[in-house]
Design a protein around this motif. Sequence first.
Motif, PDB file in Angstrom:
ATOM      1  N   ARG A   1     -10.264  -1.223  -6.810  1.00 18.58           N
ATOM      2  CA  ARG A   1      -9.222  -0.320  -6.344  1.00 18.58           C
ATOM      3  C   ARG A   1      -8.666   0.509  -7.503  1.00 18.58           C
TER       4      ARG A   1
ATOM      5  N   GLU B   1      -1.112   2.971   5.475  1.00 18.24           N
ATOM      6  CA  GLU B   1       0.135   2.748   4.749  1.00 18.24           C
ATOM      7  C   GLU B   1       0.132   3.497   3.413  1.00 18.24           C
ATOM      8  N   PHE B   2      -0.993   3.459   2.709  1.00 20.27           N
ATOM      9  CA  PHE B   2      -1.113   4.198   1.459  1.00 20.27           C
ATOM     10  C   PHE B   2      -0.855   5.683   1.689  1.00 20.27           C
TER      11      PHE B   2
ATOM     12  N   ASN C   1     -10.362  -0.528   4.692  1.00 21.53           N
ATOM     13  CA  ASN C   1      -9.351  -1.157   5.541  1.00 21.53           C
ATOM     14  C   ASN C   1      -8.427  -0.079   6.098  1.00 21.53           C
TER      15      ASN C   1
ATOM     16  N   ASP D   1      -5.797  -0.107   8.102  1.00 18.52           N
ATOM     17  CA  ASP D   1      -4.354  -0.349   8.019  1.00 18.52           C
ATOM     18  C   ASP D   1      -3.837  -0.089   6.618  1.00 18.52           C
ATOM     19  N   TRP D   2      -4.594  -0.543   5.598  1.00 17.37           N
ATOM     20  CA  TRP D   2      -4.170  -0.332   4.216  1.00 17.37           C
ATOM     21  C   TRP D   2      -4.132   1.160   3.897  1.00 17.37           C
TER      22      TRP D   2
ATOM     23  N   ALA E   1       0.814  -1.208   0.000  1.00 15.10           N
ATOM     24  CA  ALA E   1       0.000   0.000   0.000  1.00 15.10           C
ATOM     25  C   ALA E   1       0.854   1.267   0.000  1.00 15.10           C
TER      26      ALA E   1
END
Length: 319
Positions: free
Chosen positions: A130, A104-105, A98, A100-101, A63
């Motif tokens: 996506r 990070e992205f 999400n 967490d995703w 990500a």
Amino acid sequence: MYGEFELIQRWLAPARPGSADASGVSLGVGDDASLMQPTPGHELVVSVDTSVEGQHFPPGAPAAALGHRAVAVSLSDLAAMGARPRWCLMALTLPDANDDWVAEFARGFHAVCDSAGMVLVGGDVTRGQRAISVTVMGEVPTGQALRRDGAKAGDVLAVTGALGGGAGGLAAWQGGARDMEQPLLKRYLLPEARWQAGEVLRGLANAAIDVSDGLLADLDHVLNASGVGAVLDSASLPLADGLAAELGQDAAIEAALCGGDDYELLVSLPPSRVAQTKAELLALGIELTPIGHLTETPGIQGVKIPSRAGWQHFHGGTS
């Protein structure tokens, strides 16, 4: 799990409403639209890019790398125009919220924005396959933008950095590589936008374009816009580190010519400015390599033109 507005507020809203400051943002994320103040005496340079999972980046890519890549490939268009990055917008489509995703992205995305001095001023989050759309805005002094139509017969053709790394990195990923320190994979998923080089090239280069669809395809855009032809020297092509070892020499040269996803700058320079340009870019740690010259004869000479000369949507490709 967060909803749309919570995701935006938590991860994608660094610019706060308020009076304009050095960022030029007088109203950022949090209203129906944003307000920015361009620098007097400058033109606004605007570009948009969309990246779709499975088309522009592989499913399962990290990500943070996708955040980096999404903004870097858009910044590359500003670099090609010689523009200084200022602001950006992002529309993010996700299969699920999400946290967490997205965290990070956002980390990868904001890191590139911060390095370029660019501020995220708005956008949208929705549900679906996506995909990431980034609109970048930059500035250039009025009348000084680099364009595709300024190349002249007799100019030297040169490229920043190295070529073929995007295609080589994709091949490495498809072969199972996942170490983000692998040089080719890093070139593919974490490309460097040459916006600093673009500002240096302003006033030195006659024309410029970023190498996103492949050297031959992007060169052809310049030739058509400027009404000139080119002679290339394939032996002079700067190949990305490890490319020949990964693909073999012949395939490495084809990747450099046609692979795309390199996001280097292809420039047309008067011969008298080549030495100065090389020196100024080298001071930034960026190599500039002459790879040919322009002529009055239409077309591209000096290299074998493969049947697939660059990426095009709806025609297939490797991106």
